[in-house]
Motif scaffolding. Structure first.
Motif, PDB file in Angstrom:
ATOM      1  N   GLN A  45       0.844  -1.192   0.000  1.00 38.22           N
ATOM      2  CA  GLN A  45       0.000   0.000   0.000  1.00 38.22           C
ATOM      3  C   GLN A  45       0.880   1.243   0.000  1.00 38.22           C
ATOM      4  O   GLN A  45       1.797   1.376   0.814  1.00 38.22           O
ATOM      5  CB  GLN A  45      -0.932   0.011   1.223  1.00 38.22           C
ATOM      6  CG  GLN A  45      -1.929   1.171   1.181  1.00 38.22           C
ATOM      7  CD  GLN A  45      -2.859   1.191   2.368  1.00 38.22           C
ATOM      8  OE1 GLN A  45      -2.449   0.877   3.486  1.00 38.22           O
ATOM      9  NE2 GLN A  45      -4.105   1.591   2.153  1.00 38.22           N
ATOM     10  N   GLN A 257      -1.752   7.733   3.911  1.00 38.91           N
ATOM     11  CA  GLN A 257      -1.881   6.342   3.471  1.00 38.91           C
ATOM     12  C   GLN A 257      -3.332   5.941   3.658  1.00 38.91           C
ATOM     13  O   GLN A 257      -3.918   6.218   4.702  1.00 38.91           O
ATOM     14  CB  GLN A 257      -0.957   5.464   4.330  1.00 38.91           C
ATOM     15  CG  GLN A 257      -0.952   3.993   3.973  1.00 38.91           C
ATOM     16  CD  GLN A 257       0.005   3.181   4.855  1.00 38.91           C
ATOM     17  OE1 GLN A 257       0.733   3.734   5.675  1.00 38.91           O
ATOM     18  NE2 GLN A 257      -0.016   1.883   4.683  1.00 38.91           N
ATOM     19  N   TYR A 259      -7.198   4.114   1.569  1.00 38.12           N
ATOM     20  CA  TYR A 259      -7.931   3.690   0.381  1.00 38.12           C
ATOM     21  C   TYR A 259      -8.138   4.835  -0.612  1.00 38.12           C
ATOM     22  O   TYR A 259      -8.347   4.595  -1.793  1.00 38.12           O
ATOM     23  CB  TYR A 259      -9.299   3.109   0.777  1.00 38.12           C
ATOM     24  CG  TYR A 259      -9.240   1.807   1.542  1.00 38.12           C
ATOM     25  CD1 TYR A 259      -8.034   1.144   1.748  1.00 38.12           C
ATOM     26  CD2 TYR A 259     -10.408   1.227   2.046  1.00 38.12           C
ATOM     27  CE1 TYR A 259      -7.999  -0.057   2.446  1.00 38.12           C
ATOM     28  CE2 TYR A 259     -10.380   0.033   2.741  1.00 38.12           C
ATOM     29  CZ  TYR A 259      -9.173  -0.602   2.943  1.00 38.12           C
ATOM     30  OH  TYR A 259      -9.141  -1.789   3.627  1.00 38.12           O
ATOM     31  N   TYR A 261      -6.023   6.687  -1.815  1.00 39.85           N
ATOM     32  CA  TYR A 261      -4.921   6.635  -2.788  1.00 39.85           C
ATOM     33  C   TYR A 261      -4.808   5.243  -3.391  1.00 39.85           C
ATOM     34  O   TYR A 261      -4.720   5.080  -4.595  1.00 39.85           O
ATOM     35  CB  TYR A 261      -3.608   7.071  -2.129  1.00 39.85           C
ATOM     36  CG  TYR A 261      -3.839   8.292  -1.294  1.00 39.85           C
ATOM     37  CD1 TYR A 261      -4.013   9.528  -1.899  1.00 39.85           C
ATOM     38  CD2 TYR A 261      -4.003   8.197   0.092  1.00 39.85           C
ATOM     39  CE1 TYR A 261      -4.319  10.653  -1.147  1.00 39.85           C
ATOM     40  CE2 TYR A 261      -4.298   9.315   0.850  1.00 39.85           C
ATOM     41  CZ  TYR A 261      -4.459  10.539   0.223  1.00 39.85           C
ATOM     42  OH  TYR A 261      -4.787  11.635   0.964  1.00 39.85           O
ATOM     43  N   SER A 262      -4.811   4.255  -2.523  1.00 42.35           N
ATOM     44  CA  SER A 262      -4.753   2.871  -2.993  1.00 42.35           C
ATOM     45  C   SER A 262      -5.045   1.907  -1.862  1.00 42.35           C
ATOM     46  O   SER A 262      -4.650   2.136  -0.724  1.00 42.35           O
ATOM     47  CB  SER A 262      -3.359   2.577  -3.554  1.00 42.35           C
ATOM     48  OG  SER A 262      -3.247   1.198  -3.855  1.00 42.35           O
ATOM     49  N   LYS A 263      -5.737   0.843  -2.189  1.00 41.61           N
ATOM     50  CA  LYS A 263      -5.823  -0.272  -1.258  1.00 41.61           C
ATOM     51  C   LYS A 263      -4.509  -1.026  -1.335  1.00 41.61           C
ATOM     52  O   LYS A 263      -3.705  -0.770  -2.239  1.00 41.61           O
ATOM     53  CB  LYS A 263      -6.976  -1.189  -1.666  1.00 41.61           C
ATOM     54  CG  LYS A 263      -8.320  -0.553  -1.468  1.00 41.61           C
ATOM     55  CD  LYS A 263      -9.439  -1.585  -1.483  1.00 41.61           C
ATOM     56  CE  LYS A 263     -10.700  -0.929  -0.967  1.00 41.61           C
ATOM     57  NZ  LYS A 263     -11.869  -1.813  -0.972  1.00 41.61           N
ATOM     58  N   ILE A 265      -2.260  -3.648  -2.727  1.00 44.61           N
ATOM     59  CA  ILE A 265      -2.354  -4.335  -4.022  1.00 44.61           C
ATOM     60  C   ILE A 265      -1.127  -5.228  -4.245  1.00 44.61           C
ATOM     61  O   ILE A 265      -0.131  -5.101  -3.531  1.00 44.61           O
ATOM     62  CB  ILE A 265      -2.483  -3.320  -5.185  1.00 44.61           C
ATOM     63  CG1 ILE A 265      -1.349  -2.286  -5.110  1.00 44.61           C
ATOM     64  CG2 ILE A 265      -3.837  -2.632  -5.159  1.00 44.61           C
ATOM     65  CD1 ILE A 265      -1.395  -1.231  -6.218  1.00 44.61           C
ATOM     66  N   GLU A 269       0.428  -5.275  -9.622  1.00 50.84           N
ATOM     67  CA  GLU A 269      -0.452  -4.103  -9.692  1.00 50.84           C
ATOM     68  C   GLU A 269       0.320  -2.822  -9.363  1.00 50.84           C
ATOM     69  O   GLU A 269       0.080  -1.779  -9.970  1.00 50.84           O
ATOM     70  CB  GLU A 269      -1.640  -4.276  -8.735  1.00 50.84           C
ATOM     71  CG  GLU A 269      -2.664  -5.297  -9.227  1.00 50.84           C
ATOM     72  CD  GLU A 269      -3.731  -5.606  -8.174  1.00 50.84           C
ATOM     73  OE1 GLU A 269      -4.912  -5.605  -8.539  1.00 50.84           O
ATOM     74  OE2 GLU A 269      -3.383  -5.865  -7.000  1.00 50.84           O
ATOM     75  N   VAL A 270       1.238  -2.911  -8.401  1.00 50.43           N
ATOM     76  CA  VAL A 270       2.072  -1.745  -8.066  1.00 50.43           C
ATOM     77  C   VAL A 270       2.861  -1.307  -9.289  1.00 50.43           C
ATOM     78  O   VAL A 270       2.928  -0.122  -9.618  1.00 50.43           O
ATOM     79  CB  VAL A 270       3.038  -2.065  -6.902  1.00 50.43           C
ATOM     80  CG1 VAL A 270       4.110  -0.975  -6.768  1.00 50.43           C
ATOM     81  CG2 VAL A 270       2.283  -2.209  -5.593  1.00 50.43           C
ATOM     82  N   ARG A 273       0.707   0.349 -11.889  1.00 51.98           N
ATOM     83  CA  ARG A 273       0.099   1.580 -11.446  1.00 51.98           C
ATOM     84  C   ARG A 273       1.103   2.697 -11.173  1.00 51.98           C
ATOM     85  O   ARG A 273       0.827   3.870 -11.388  1.00 51.98           O
ATOM     86  CB  ARG A 273      -0.667   1.270 -10.169  1.00 51.98           C
ATOM     87  CG  ARG A 273      -1.540   2.369  -9.724  1.00 51.98           C
ATOM     88  CD  ARG A 273      -2.637   1.794  -8.873  1.00 51.98           C
ATOM     89  NE  ARG A 273      -3.275   2.884  -8.173  1.00 51.98           N
ATOM     90  CZ  ARG A 273      -4.308   2.739  -7.374  1.00 51.98           C
ATOM     91  NH1 ARG A 273      -4.787   1.542  -7.170  1.00 51.98           N
ATOM     92  NH2 ARG A 273      -4.823   3.771  -6.783  1.00 51.98           N
ATOM     93  N   TYR A 274       2.282   2.323 -10.659  1.00 53.10           N
ATOM     94  CA  TYR A 274       3.219   3.350 -10.207  1.00 53.10           C
ATOM     95  C   TYR A 274       4.486   3.467 -11.041  1.00 53.10           C
ATOM     96  O   TYR A 274       5.146   4.492 -11.039  1.00 53.10           O
ATOM     97  CB  TYR A 274       3.622   3.095  -8.748  1.00 53.10           C
ATOM     98  CG  TYR A 274       2.488   3.280  -7.780  1.00 53.10           C
ATOM     99  CD1 TYR A 274       2.145   4.546  -7.310  1.00 53.10           C
ATOM    100  CD2 TYR A 274       1.742   2.185  -7.338  1.00 53.10           C
ATOM    101  CE1 TYR A 274       1.100   4.723  -6.422  1.00 53.10           C
ATOM    102  CE2 TYR A 274       0.694   2.352  -6.456  1.00 53.10           C
ATOM    103  CZ  TYR A 274       0.381   3.623  -6.001  1.00 53.10           C
ATOM    104  OH  TYR A 274      -0.655   3.798  -5.131  1.00 53.10           O
TER     105      TYR A 274
END
Ligand code: C2E
Ligand code: MG
Ligand code: MG
Ligand code: MG
Length: 276
Positions: A45, A257, A259, A261-263, A265, A269-270, A273-274
């Motif tokens: 997260q 920190q 949800y 911004y992000s659950k 993952i 997925e990181v 996404r990032y």
């Protein structure tokens, strides 16, 4: 008649407890094989910068891909992991896996990724801990300053002298230390004075109603100011709404920190996404 009812009640309870105990025992047995079977997985997260909202780092959160029960969160198995002592072996795996992952991302995407890892009280009181952390750092090649260890107040408060020794031992490795769920345990200003802490994580319970409860807001603001005065950084946990974000920003909380911004993952997925 009353006696009859009492007996029935007792039987009902006893049956339900046995059911529960059976389930716990089953999980406990399954857990022994879970490590070797590769059933544990780390989810991640983001911890985002309060201004830019870009990810400064990630917290590794343990998940168990149970063969029949599906994906389990720590809520369902952490008590067993602790009571059986299995958390010591699981925790060593978590450290190694998290360090490897952070270093792999650094290699692949040329980004220094800070990784936060939770430690249980049992791990914290295990004399092998510093050695395991040193091993994870050496084996992965992760720079120590990119590893942050999250410890709860209850884990560090047991014995001041002993805790001081352990914490300074960890600091000597060059890692960062965060107090998790800050304000919910036996908070003591004494340990903030004596221990080499880098970060306070404001517990979600203060964040939940921060935009509508004056006391919660006052406590959160006081934690941020306390941290600021001591030269520590702050991370707010469990941020779910823009309204909470706005209040926390206004207080000068450095990282957020939740949800919003992000659950938590998966590693893949990181990456999508990032980093891509
Ligand atoms: P924690 O370290 O305080 O982690 C924060 C928990 O809040 C995580 O639950 C996270 O998924 C959840 N969370 C984060 N943002 C939000 C939000 O916006 N809303 C809500 N409702 N929840 C949010 P999770 O992953 O179930 O972990 C629970 C606890 O289990 C952790 O609390 C930590 O104490 C423990 N834990 C997790 N992974 C490990 C591990 O590898 N080792 C040890 N010893 N403990 C772990
Ligand atoms: Mg944590
Ligand atoms: Mg926490
Ligand atoms: Mg918590």
């Amino acid at each position: 008649h009353a006696k009859q009812a009492g007996r029935n009640t007792f039987r009902f309870f006893s049956t339900s407890m046995n059911q529960c105990q059976r389930e716990q025992l089953e999980l406990q047995n399954d857990m022994h094989a879970a490590l070797e079977n590769g059933e544990f997985e780390l989810y991640y997260q983001a911890q985002v910068d309060a201004h830019s909202k870009s990810a400064n780092g990630f917290e590794a959160l343990l998940r168990w891909n149970h063969p029949t029960r599906g994906l389990l969160t720590p809520y369902t198995f952490m008590d067993i992991a602790e009571s059986t002592g299995l958390i010591l072996r699981i925790g060593a795996w978590v450290l190694l896996e998290a360090c490897h992952q952070a270093r792999a991302w650094q290699n692949e995407y040329q980004r220094e990724v800070r990784m936060a890892v939770n430690l249980s009280a049992l791990q914290f009181n295990d004399t092998r801990l510093a050695g395991q952390i040193e091993h994870a750092l050496l084996e992965s090649g992760l720079s120590p300053h990119l590893l942050e260890l999250e410890i709860t107040e209850s884990a560090i408060i047991t014995n001041m002298a002993e805790t001081n020794y352990v914490l300074f031992g960890l600091k000597r490795l060059g890692v960062k230390l965060a107090i998790d769920d800050f304000g919910t345990g036996y908070s003591s200003l004494n340990y903030l004075r004596n221990f080499p802490i880098d970060t306070l994580k404001i517990d979600k319970s203060f964040v939940d109603y921060i935009d509508r409860n004056d006391k919660d807001a006052a406590i959160a603001r006081t934690i941020v100011q306390l941290a600021e005065n001591l030269g520590l950084s702050t991370v707010a946990e469990g941020v779910e709404t823009l309204s909470q974000q706005q209040v926390l920003e206004g207080m000068g909380c450095q990282e957020l920190q939740g949800y919003l911004y992000s659950k938590p993952i998966t590693a893949t997925e990181v990456e999508n996404r990032y980093f891509k």
